[in-house]
Design an enzyme around this catalytic site. Structure first.
Site, PDB file in Angstrom:
ATOM      1  N   GLY A   1       0.876  -1.168   0.000  1.00 15.18           N
ATOM      2  CA  GLY A   1       0.000   0.000   0.000  1.00 15.18           C
ATOM      3  C   GLY A   1       0.907   1.209   0.000  1.00 15.18           C
ATOM      4  O   GLY A   1       2.136   1.086  -0.030  1.00 15.18           O
TER       5      GLY A   1
ATOM      6  N   ASP B   1      10.036   3.942   7.606  1.00  9.90           N
ATOM      7  CA  ASP B   1       9.858   5.315   8.112  1.00  9.90           C
ATOM      8  C   ASP B   1       8.932   6.203   7.273  1.00  9.90           C
ATOM      9  O   ASP B   1       8.630   7.331   7.656  1.00  9.90           O
ATOM     10  CB  ASP B   1      11.233   5.999   8.251  1.00  9.90           C
TER      11      ASP B   1
ATOM     12  N   ARG C   1       4.142  14.350  -7.300  1.00  9.11           N
ATOM     13  CA  ARG C   1       4.082  13.902  -8.691  1.00  9.11           C
ATOM     14  C   ARG C   1       2.619  13.874  -9.140  1.00  9.11           C
ATOM     15  O   ARG C   1       1.708  13.834  -8.317  1.00  9.11           O
ATOM     16  CB  ARG C   1       4.739  12.538  -8.851  1.00  9.11           C
TER      17      ARG C   1
ATOM     18  N   ASP D   1       2.772  -3.996  -8.219  1.00 11.42           N
ATOM     19  CA  ASP D   1       2.350  -2.785  -7.497  1.00 11.42           C
ATOM     20  C   ASP D   1       3.003  -1.538  -8.096  1.00 11.42           C
ATOM     21  O   ASP D   1       2.668  -0.423  -7.710  1.00 11.42           O
ATOM     22  CB  ASP D   1       2.687  -2.891  -6.005  1.00 11.42           C
TER      23      ASP D   1
END
Ligand code: AMP
Ligand code: MG
Length: 489
Positions: A84, A119, A170, A246
């Protein structure tokens, strides 16, 4: 800038609300005003004051409805449901002047529920690579996400060593990946899968909504757009490096830049990603891996489309890939639009010559374009100089010249000037090579973005010779080749 939240509100069950986590002393180090303008975004919105307030200020809370999307993916051939947006957030969508949707996605925004103990940050190095890389591909006419702005910071981020952290925003039509469909299919969440499709038909494939079989139509389009994309990668020597499902966009665009590289020497099985020990994502594996990935995606459509129809859609990949690749290579060598055995043979001999001596992949195309009138006149010396085997290159050039002169009866005479202009317009002088990128990163890490800006300028105008960019036309010296690129790139 009016930010919408279609994904966050219509697919609330498929994502998690997460606010960007501020970084130490952020500043907008690079901004893409041309892209902003084309998207209808006011340039002021990318100024430090506006942008940083929009992202991080509690009072303005422009990013109040940002979300991390849930998806899974086949990583190096193995299914992983635990993926994800782990270090990125969808800030929202804007409606472009062309009335299409465009995502604004903040990368490096801090931890999310999908960060898996990492992180959630991005290092400046990888952010610079993605920022310049996606603009370079776009300028070559290769479909890609785009770079809107880069936010530098004094936030230290730990990778193999401590590095400066950064963020970038982006843009692309959506961040929906093959892995979105795979995840909701394999987790048996049919209602969520239904909503995901509904969202796609509403916002991204609306022309298919009322068709006989919209799901089949959508898969077919994804197959076609992916085949076209990969043909461009192969024709222009681009190695993505991490073609996990992904990282594959349903819009057929280059997406999720990691340890990518443009080839220097033409080594067909070149592996840019040093973590890819088996060469699964080597340059010459990309077409078959794309088809493997499309096959994985098709499983996500299998509750909506008959298996024979799925197979028919997938079977469009190979012929379209081959045809598009041939068309691009014909264009690069000025061989026109009629593909026949002679022109194909000419291209094959040319690439075989590059491969046999591990020649630089880009320079010979440009040299042929620049010296075309001489080559056609039988004075091919300046062109053959870029090869080690001059005699072989001379033979090829003579056969090439003969092929061009041999026009079918009543066919138009070749117009060398126009032909040369066309070739100069599709064979780049400036290619984004890793050794140049590395120098730009080193300077950026010292807070000097001028090298990044110059390199970006050169690769954003790859076909226009500009003496001030001469250094960026240079291939690497032997000791500058093979810079190690890991997944953290
Ligand atoms: P990638 O290989 O960059 O496409 O990333 C694969 C998965 O790892 C995605 O789910 C990413 O969001 C996640 N990921 C990569 N780097 C980080 C990071 N520094 N923090 C959190 N998640 C990450
Ligand atoms: Mg990714």
């Amino acid at each position: 800038m009016q930010l919408h939240h279609f994904y966050a509100s219509e697919l609330a069950d498929l994502c998690s609300p997460v606010h960007p986590l501020a970084v130490a002393r952020p500043r907008v180090a690079m901004r893409n005003l041309d892209l902003a303008k084309s998207l209808g975004i006011d340039g002021d919105a990318l100024g430090d004051e506006h942008l940083l307030a929009m992202l991080f200020s509690v009072s303005k809370q422009g990013a109040l409805r940002s979300v991390a999307q849930k998806y899974g993916g086949h990583q190096f051939g193995h299914w992983n449901p635990q993926l994800g947006d782990g270090r990125g957030l969808l800030l929202g969508e804007i409606v472009t002047p062309q009335n299409t949707l465009c995502d604004l996605h903040l990368k490096g925004a801090g931890p999310t529920p999908y960060s898996r103990h990492a992180d959630g940050r991005a290092v400046l190095r990888s952010t610079v690579r993605e920022y310049i890389g996606s603009e370079a591909l776009h300028a070559l006419g290769i479909p890609s996400s785009r770079s809107l702005c880069l936010i530098a910071s004094e936030e230290p981020v730990m990778r193999e060593k401590l590095e400066p952290g950064a963020m970038m925003i982006r843009t692309c039509p959506s961040h929906i990946r093959f892995g979105h469909f795979e995840y909701f299919h394999y987790s048996n969440e049919k209602t969520k899968l239904d909503s995901l499709f509904e969202f796609c038909f509403e916002h991204h494939f609306s022309h298919l909504k009322d068709s006989h079989n919209p799901h089949l139509g959508m898969l077919t389009e994804i197959v076609q757009n992916t085949a076209t994309l990969i043909a461009h990668w192969q024709a222009y020597g681009f190695n993505h490096g991490v073609m996990n499902t992904d990282n594959m966009s349903i819009h057929g665009i280059t997406f999720d830049y990691g340890p990518y590289a443009f080839l220097d020497d033409f080594i067909p099985n070149y592996i840019c990603n040093h973590s890819d020990h088996s060469g699964r994502y080597a340059f010459d594996q990309q077409p078959s891996i794309a088809l493997w990935n499309l096959n994985a995606l098709a499983h996500g459509f299998s509750q909506y489309v008959e298996i024979e129809d799925l197979k028919a859609a997938l079977s469009e990949f190979e012929p379209l890939f081959i045809e598009t690749y041939q068309r691009l290579m014909h264009k690069r060598l000025g061989l026109g639009t009629t593909i026949n055995d002679n022109t194909q043979h000419c291209i094959h001999e040319f690439t075989q010559m590059l491969r046999d001596e591990f020649a630089d992949y880009h320079i010979p195309f440009r040299a042929l374009s620049e010296h075309l009138p001489d080559v056609i006149a039988g004075k091919e010396g300046a062109f053959t100089r870029v090869f080690e085997q001059h005699e072989r290159a001379s033979n090829w050039a003579r056969q090439y010249g003969a092929l061009l002169h041999h026009k079918p009866a009543n066919g138009p005479r070749i117009d060398i000037h126009n032909m040369q202009q066309d070739m100069l317009g599709c064979n780049p002088k400036y290619v984004l090579r890793n050794h140049h990128l590395q120098k730009a990163i080193v300077a950026a890490e010292q807070n000097d973005f001028s090298v990044c800006e110059r390199l970006l300028d050169a690769v954003s105008h790859p076909f226009e010779t500009n003496a001030t960019f001469a250094e960026f036309a240079q291939p690497p010296h032997a000791n500058e080749k093979g810079i190690a690129l890991s997944c953290s790139s």
